[in-house]
Design a protein around this motif. Structure first.
Motif, PDB file in Angstrom:
ATOM      1  N   MET A  76      30.811  38.679  52.767  1.00 19.88           N
ATOM      2  CA  MET A  76      31.361  38.051  52.081  1.00 19.88           C
ATOM      3  C   MET A  76      31.066  38.399  50.979  1.00 19.88           C
ATOM      4  N   ALA A  77      29.668  38.553  50.602  1.00 21.37           N
ATOM      5  CA  ALA A  77      28.561  38.626  49.613  1.00 21.37           C
ATOM      6  C   ALA A  77      29.294  40.071  48.478  1.00 21.37           C
ATOM      7  N   GLY A  78      29.473  41.040  50.050  1.00 24.18           N
ATOM      8  CA  GLY A  78      30.348  42.485  48.976  1.00 24.18           C
ATOM      9  C   GLY A  78      31.350  42.128  48.567  1.00 24.18           C
ATOM     10  N   TRP A  79      32.510  41.113  49.450  1.00 23.36           N
ATOM     11  CA  TRP A  79      33.350  40.852  48.461  1.00 23.36           C
ATOM     12  C   TRP A  79      33.044  39.945  47.094  1.00 23.36           C
ATOM     13  N   TRP A  80      32.717  39.394  47.492  1.00 20.40           N
ATOM     14  CA  TRP A  80      32.103  38.725  45.715  1.00 20.40           C
ATOM     15  C   TRP A  80      31.695  39.841  44.427  1.00 20.40           C
ATOM     16  N   ARG A  81      30.913  40.264  44.256  1.00 22.69           N
ATOM     17  CA  ARG A  81      30.445  41.851  44.895  1.00 22.69           C
ATOM     18  C   ARG A  81      31.785  42.363  43.927  1.00 22.69           C
ATOM     19  N   ALA A  82      32.065  42.545  44.669  1.00 30.68           N
ATOM     20  CA  ALA A  82      33.677  44.237  44.219  1.00 30.68           C
ATOM     21  C   ALA A  82      34.407  43.013  43.428  1.00 30.68           C
ATOM     22  N   LEU A  83      34.690  41.468  43.253  1.00 30.03           N
ATOM     23  CA  LEU A  83      35.247  41.045  42.520  1.00 30.03           C
ATOM     24  C   LEU A  83      34.816  40.867  40.775  1.00 30.03           C
ATOM     25  N   ALA A  84      33.322  40.924  41.090  1.00 29.01           N
ATOM     26  CA  ALA A  84      33.054  40.793  39.846  1.00 29.01           C
ATOM     27  C   ALA A  84      33.007  42.438  38.843  1.00 29.01           C
ATOM     28  N   ARG A  85      32.091  43.868  39.786  1.00 34.96           N
ATOM     29  CA  ARG A  85      33.044  45.215  39.031  1.00 34.96           C
ATOM     30  C   ARG A  85      34.534  44.654  38.946  1.00 34.96           C
ATOM     31  N   ALA A  86      35.414  44.242  39.538  1.00 30.80           N
ATOM     32  CA  ALA A  86      36.590  45.092  38.719  1.00 30.80           C
ATOM     33  C   ALA A  86      36.049  44.181  37.461  1.00 30.80           C
ATOM     34  N   ALA A  87      36.086  42.608  37.254  1.00 31.66           N
ATOM     35  CA  ALA A  87      36.325  41.861  36.715  1.00 31.66           C
ATOM     36  C   ALA A  87      35.790  42.510  35.369  1.00 31.66           C
ATOM     37  N   GLN A  88      34.356  42.867  35.453  1.00 31.55           N
ATOM     38  CA  GLN A  88      33.939  44.016  34.374  1.00 31.55           C
ATOM     39  C   GLN A  88      34.733  45.354  33.537  1.00 31.55           C
ATOM     40  N   ARG A  89      34.861  45.177  34.985  1.00 35.92           N
ATOM     41  CA  ARG A  89      35.834  46.600  34.363  1.00 35.92           C
ATOM     42  C   ARG A  89      36.863  46.803  34.057  1.00 35.92           C
ATOM     43  N   HIS A  90      37.580  46.291  34.680  1.00 33.98           N
ATOM     44  CA  HIS A  90      38.935  45.080  34.775  1.00 33.98           C
ATOM     45  C   HIS A  90      39.585  44.138  33.896  1.00 33.98           C
ATOM     46  N   PRO A  91      38.616  43.565  33.045  1.00 37.86           N
ATOM     47  CA  PRO A  91      39.009  42.505  32.901  1.00 37.86           C
ATOM     48  C   PRO A  91      40.553  41.685  32.585  1.00 37.86           C
ATOM     49  N   TRP A  92      41.863  42.676  31.801  1.00 38.17           N
ATOM     50  CA  TRP A  92      42.792  41.561  31.630  1.00 38.17           C
ATOM     51  C   TRP A  92      43.447  41.727  33.559  1.00 38.17           C
ATOM     52  N   PRO A  93      43.654  42.710  34.474  1.00 37.35           N
ATOM     53  CA  PRO A  93      44.613  42.615  35.577  1.00 37.35           C
ATOM     54  C   PRO A  93      44.246  42.402  36.813  1.00 37.35           C
ATOM     55  N   THR A  94      42.207  42.132  36.436  1.00 34.11           N
ATOM     56  CA  THR A  94      41.660  40.514  37.103  1.00 34.11           C
ATOM     57  C   THR A  94      42.113  38.700  37.404  1.00 34.11           C
ATOM     58  N   ASN A  95      42.228  38.569  35.574  1.00 35.16           N
ATOM     59  CA  ASN A  95      42.032  38.133  35.707  1.00 35.16           C
ATOM     60  C   ASN A  95      43.850  36.775  35.577  1.00 35.16           C
ATOM     61  N   VAL A  96      44.444  38.298  35.584  1.00 36.46           N
ATOM     62  CA  VAL A  96      46.116  37.963  35.614  1.00 36.46           C
ATOM     63  C   VAL A  96      46.208  37.835  37.897  1.00 36.46           C
ATOM     64  N   LEU A  97      45.615  38.410  38.491  1.00 28.81           N
ATOM     65  CA  LEU A  97      45.530  38.491  39.732  1.00 28.81           C
ATOM     66  C   LEU A  97      44.977  37.079  40.390  1.00 28.81           C
ATOM     67  N   LEU A  98      43.420  36.525  39.710  1.00 31.99           N
ATOM     68  CA  LEU A  98      42.697  35.867  39.919  1.00 31.99           C
ATOM     69  C   LEU A  98      44.053  34.439  39.556  1.00 31.99           C
ATOM     70  N   TYR A  99      44.739  34.646  38.861  1.00 30.83           N
ATOM     71  CA  TYR A  99      45.639  33.433  38.235  1.00 30.83           C
ATOM     72  C   TYR A  99      46.713  33.311  39.143  1.00 30.83           C
ATOM     73  N   ALA A 100      47.022  34.347  39.756  1.00 31.59           N
ATOM     74  CA  ALA A 100      48.414  34.246  40.396  1.00 31.59           C
ATOM     75  C   ALA A 100      47.889  33.965  41.994  1.00 31.59           C
ATOM     76  N   GLY A 101      46.717  34.067  42.155  1.00 30.00           N
ATOM     77  CA  GLY A 101      46.629  33.694  43.799  1.00 30.00           C
ATOM     78  C   GLY A 101      45.837  32.197  43.655  1.00 30.00           C
ATOM     79  N   LEU A 102      45.282  32.066  42.540  1.00 30.00           N
ATOM     80  CA  LEU A 102      44.981  30.742  42.252  1.00 30.00           C
ATOM     81  C   LEU A 102      45.993  29.352  42.208  1.00 30.00           C
TER      82      LEU A 102
END
Length: 147
Positions: free
Chosen positions: A1-27
């Protein structure tokens, strides 16, 4: 679980807009599916798809751009600045986001032949009423409940 959370944080830092779109769609999708399940009826995947489409096409993009503009216009974390950001967001961002969400449930546009959207009569004022009423619902003494 911790690795998944770190990967999400890295993705949000590298690609904030697409990560935001995917998180909104999922939520939004999971929230709609949970709400349907709590009602106890059959799952309406068409509605969940519409909610996810609205999240991907509007809400995620609008909120990303709006909050970045707000942060550039009012930089900082001082209490007065934070209060100004909240007031701007509730005054301008809230009504836009809520109207986009509830316009799907209104009778302004109805499916017509060949899945074209056709305006319905007398429904625009009702949807405008709810567009204005919902964000200002905490001020019921200033606005009437019906037109």
């Amino acid at each position: 679980m911790a690795g998944w959370w770190r990967a999400l944080a890295r993705a949000a830092q590298r690609h904030p807009w697409p990560t935001n779109v995917l998180l909104y769609a999922g939520l939004y999708s999971s929230g709609d599916a949970l709400q349907q399940q709590l009602r106890g009826g059959p799952a309406d995947w068409r509605q969940t798809r519409r909610v996810a489409t609205l999240a991907v096409t509007f809400h995620a993009n609008f909120n990303y751009v709006w909050l970045r503009l707000l942060e550039r216009a009012l930089p900082g974390r001082a209490p007065r600045t934070v209060l100004a950001k909240v007031l701007c967001d509730q005054t301008f961002g809230g009504p836009v986001a809520l109207s986009a969400f509830y316009i799907d449930w209104s009778d302004v546009l109805a499916p017509g032949p060949a899945d074209q959207l056709w305006p319905r009569s007398c429904s625009l004022e009702n949807s405008l009423h709810w567009t204005l009423w919902l964000p200002l619902g905490h001020l019921p003494l200033l606005l009437s409940a019906e037109w």
